[in-house]
Design a protein around this motif. Sequence first.
Motif, short mmCIF file in Angstrom:
data_model
loop_
_atom_site.label_atom_id
_atom_site.label_comp_id
_atom_site.label_asym_id
_atom_site.label_seq_id
_atom_site.Cartn_x
_atom_site.Cartn_y
_atom_site.Cartn_z
N GLU A 54 20.21 -28.67 -122.61
CA GLU A 54 21.20 -27.60 -122.63
C GLU A 54 21.94 -27.42 -121.31
OE1 GLU A 54 18.49 -24.62 -124.27
OE2 GLU A 54 19.77 -24.54 -126.06
N GLY A 353 17.68 -23.62 -127.56
CA GLY A 353 16.51 -24.18 -126.92
C GLY A 353 15.89 -23.16 -125.97
N LEU A 354 14.72 -23.46 -125.46
CA LEU A 354 14.06 -22.50 -124.58
C LEU A 354 14.92 -22.15 -123.36
CD1 LEU A 354 11.32 -20.94 -124.08
CD2 LEU A 354 10.82 -22.79 -122.48
N PRO A 355 15.56 -23.12 -122.70
CA PRO A 355 16.34 -22.75 -121.51
C PRO A 355 17.46 -21.77 -121.81
CG PRO A 355 15.95 -25.12 -121.56
CD PRO A 355 15.52 -24.58 -122.89
N ALA A 358 16.19 -18.27 -122.76
CA ALA A 358 15.84 -17.48 -121.57
C ALA A 358 17.09 -16.87 -120.95
CB ALA A 358 15.12 -18.37 -120.56
N GLY A 364 19.68 -10.59 -117.94
CA GLY A 364 19.26 -9.61 -116.95
C GLY A 364 17.89 -9.01 -117.22
N GLY A 365 17.38 -9.24 -118.43
CA GLY A 365 16.08 -8.69 -118.79
C GLY A 365 14.96 -9.38 -118.04
N TRP A 366 13.86 -8.64 -117.82
CA TRP A 366 12.69 -9.23 -117.17
C TRP A 366 11.48 -8.39 -117.52
CZ3 TRP A 366 10.13 -6.43 -113.22
CH2 TRP A 366 10.83 -5.31 -112.70
N PHE A 370 10.43 -8.84 -122.06
CA PHE A 370 11.22 -10.06 -122.17
C PHE A 370 10.33 -11.28 -122.37
CE2 PHE A 370 13.30 -13.73 -120.22
CZ PHE A 370 14.56 -13.69 -120.79
N THR A 371 9.29 -11.38 -121.57
CA THR A 371 8.52 -12.63 -121.59
C THR A 371 7.64 -12.77 -122.82
OG1 THR A 371 6.83 -11.65 -120.17
CG2 THR A 371 8.56 -12.96 -119.10
N LEU A 374 9.68 -14.57 -125.30
CA LEU A 374 9.71 -16.03 -125.11
C LEU A 374 8.36 -16.67 -125.40
CD1 LEU A 374 11.96 -16.48 -121.96
CD2 LEU A 374 12.58 -16.72 -124.36
N ASP A 375 7.28 -15.93 -125.17
CA ASP A 375 5.95 -16.46 -125.50
C ASP A 375 5.88 -16.83 -126.99
OD1 ASP A 375 4.92 -16.28 -122.94
OD2 ASP A 375 4.04 -14.30 -123.26
N TYR A 377 8.34 -18.04 -128.70
CA TYR A 377 9.51 -18.87 -128.99
C TYR A 377 9.31 -19.80 -130.19
CZ TYR A 377 12.98 -22.53 -128.47
OH TYR A 377 13.97 -23.44 -128.73
N ILE B 62 8.07 -10.94 -112.40
CA ILE B 62 9.38 -10.82 -113.06
C ILE B 62 9.32 -11.47 -114.44
CG2 ILE B 62 11.80 -11.55 -112.98
CD1 ILE B 62 11.64 -11.30 -109.90
N TYR B 63 8.78 -12.66 -114.51
CA TYR B 63 8.68 -13.38 -115.79
C TYR B 63 7.23 -13.77 -116.06
CZ TYR B 63 13.76 -13.50 -115.91
OH TYR B 63 15.09 -13.13 -115.95
N PRO B 64 6.39 -12.78 -116.38
CA PRO B 64 4.96 -13.09 -116.54
C PRO B 64 4.64 -13.81 -117.85
CG PRO B 64 5.38 -10.77 -117.06
CD PRO B 64 6.68 -11.35 -116.59
N HIS B 65 4.10 -14.99 -117.72
CA HIS B 65 3.58 -15.73 -118.87
C HIS B 65 2.16 -16.13 -118.52
CE1 HIS B 65 7.46 -16.05 -120.92
NE2 HIS B 65 8.00 -16.38 -119.76
N ARG B 134 15.50 -13.26 -109.52
CA ARG B 134 15.43 -13.21 -110.97
C ARG B 134 16.40 -14.22 -111.59
NH1 ARG B 134 17.84 -12.44 -115.01
NH2 ARG B 134 19.73 -11.84 -113.91
N TYR B 142 12.51 -21.74 -116.52
CA TYR B 142 12.60 -22.14 -117.94
C TYR B 142 13.30 -23.48 -118.16
CZ TYR B 142 11.12 -17.34 -118.71
OH TYR B 142 10.42 -16.16 -118.70
N PHE B 151 5.55 -23.68 -124.27
CA PHE B 151 6.17 -22.74 -125.22
C PHE B 151 6.38 -23.40 -126.59
CE2 PHE B 151 7.17 -21.09 -121.08
CZ PHE B 151 7.12 -19.71 -121.23
N TYR B 153 8.29 -25.85 -127.13
CA TYR B 153 9.64 -26.43 -127.23
C TYR B 153 9.57 -27.94 -127.01
CZ TYR B 153 14.62 -27.19 -126.24
OH TYR B 153 15.91 -27.65 -126.25
#
Lengths: 523, 174
Positions: A54, A353-355, A358, A364-366, A370-371, A374-375, A377, B62-65, B134, B142, B151, B153
């Motif tokens: 992407e 796609g994942l990229p 995100a 702007g979300g975090w 947000f995550t 995506l977990d 996905y 910020i992006y916790p996984h 961020r 990602y 993930f 993908y």
Amino acid sequence: MAAPFDLTDDSVIVVIGTGAGGGVLSNELAQRGVSVVALEAGGRYLPEDYVNDEWESFGQLAWLDPRTTSGDWRVARDFSGLPAWIVKAVGGTTTHWAGASLRFQDHEWKAASNYGPVQGASLLDWPIDGAEMAPWYDKAEKKLGVTQTNGMPALPGCNNYKVFEAGAKKLGYKDVHTGRMAINAQEYDGRMACQQTGFCFQGCKWGAKWSAAYTDIPRGEATGNLEVREKAHVARILHDDSGKVTGVEYFDADGNLQMQRARAVCVAGNSFESPRLLLNSASSMFPDGLANSSGQVGRNYMRHMTGSVYGVFEEPVRMWRGTTMAGIIQDEARHDPSRGFVGGYELETLALGLPFMAAFLDPGGWGREFTTALDAYENMAGMWIVGEDMPQETNRVTLNHAVKDQYGLPVANVHFDDHPNDIAMRNHAYERGAAVYDAVGATRTFPTPPYPSTHNLGTNRMSENPRDGVVNKWGQTHDIANLFVSDGSQFTTGAAENPTLTIVALAMRQADHIAGELSRGNL
Amino acid sequence: MKDISQQRGLTRRDLLSRGMAAGASFVVGAGFVASTDAAWALETKALRPETMATLIQMARDIYPHDHVGDEYYAIAVKGYDSAEAAETVEAGIAALNAAARGKGHADYLSTGWERDRVDILRGMEDSAFFQQVRGGLVTGLYNQKAVWPLFGYEGESYSKGGYIDRGFDDITWL
């Protein structure tokens, strides 16, 4: 072989841009024996060049020249320098488009008459209608090989579609199918069938999706009547003392300023660059820009009412597998003011796609809200909303003299405020989209805001009366007989449908008209 | 560089306990940041190692996984370990630590609960530094191909012939 034309050859038609409008127009003129020089700002990329990645593809194909934004749309905040996600390449955005090929509904050609007055909207009827366009839609569908037209089979449904279809049927939606797509379900026109690869937005590596880059452009070149000059950025359209257009100035691939003379000029640079070019071509005779006696150049910018809905399920969906836009619900496309808005919208599956998920799910979300999305996905399904937005005079492309591009030319500023009708329609669509997924057990849904615009319309709109718009029913400017607009900027209103099929149909019709005018000695 | 680990509670023991509470990266000594299980290590060039450790924790917050290891966050922010970026990042992390102290914590990295660290971040989310970190993570994290399988993908598919014979319509649970 592609014909080289001399810079001083004033018998050629110059077409600016090679996408759905300019690319098709160039070929259709060349097929009719008309000499065409097509000037394309981007380079040439073919299926072997496209990448299934992407961000890498975005860097390869996207129009990234500077632009600025203003207005209350969220794109101005989240992607302030990127109001549109469109392509700078031979073939234009037909490399990137998803392939959805829908005709306007008859009532949409006459939005002002059928919707009545809408406060704050500059609605206007098109000077053409569905009956006028029907034969051109027929031709366009054949050119593009649109599924479920002309006896062509439908595409098979991928996982993302199956979730969408099951939810739609549970809600009682009837008009649900895998779409009318310019993607081959079987071999057609020398191009192979879809391999369900995904990455439709990144250029189809199989050539199964129609793109002007590997159909109309090379076919036009093969006639000997079309020369495509790549990396040729048009700076200004020139005219003589009588007000007729005489040629264009452009920066060639080496950055040198060239001048190509022309019998007529057709502008097809998409709805930001086309008005920008007319405005940047201002002269002492036309101080407000070319073809702008109405003051309408750049106004009534439309981008479709859009948004997305993603749903998360308990089990995997793997939405990225297969056709990116793989199906449609058309039940909400009708005009039914009882829903609280005029016009209608389509729901179409979409996968990122994942990229890109995100980047676009909630710009702007975090944090965990947000995550955790995506977990999930792998268990996500997605759809895009595309509906008719209201034209507004103040939604417009203007020149930003404070910001210059790499050639020193003022860039386009794109101003957009949502109309209350747009907001009401979007909220309705968010609710319906979430209901589709809830009906098949979604554990969570996301009303995702609009992405940078791919459907850019209306900034040189078509009108019966020269006072109301920029071009007449042939795309010919009201002010200058040998200056045409050939892209989506001529749209009077946006309708609910993805615009490419209509842009192609209009370009085919315009080519027929221009060739006729040439043979009649009128141009 | 002097050994800051003795001054600021960055002994291995401190870091191990912190790693369990707050993440998994720690400073192993002058110029190094490593994971608690020693699976990876990062040598800093321009940034102070504790700055990098804090930055990695900030990235995770910020992006916790929870299923994504610290090494991916470290890769996502390692571009800040440059002479050009160092001043900005050191100042940004100093401001982050100041904000932590303002909320009664010793510093950001030693703030034990994610909710408290997120509270600190919320207080500075409009700052240029926060938005730079961020925004950079959106691609830095990602768009790492190594992250994608975590993930589910699958990435590029053309070379495998697409999914026409590989499950584009294999959903069974509907």
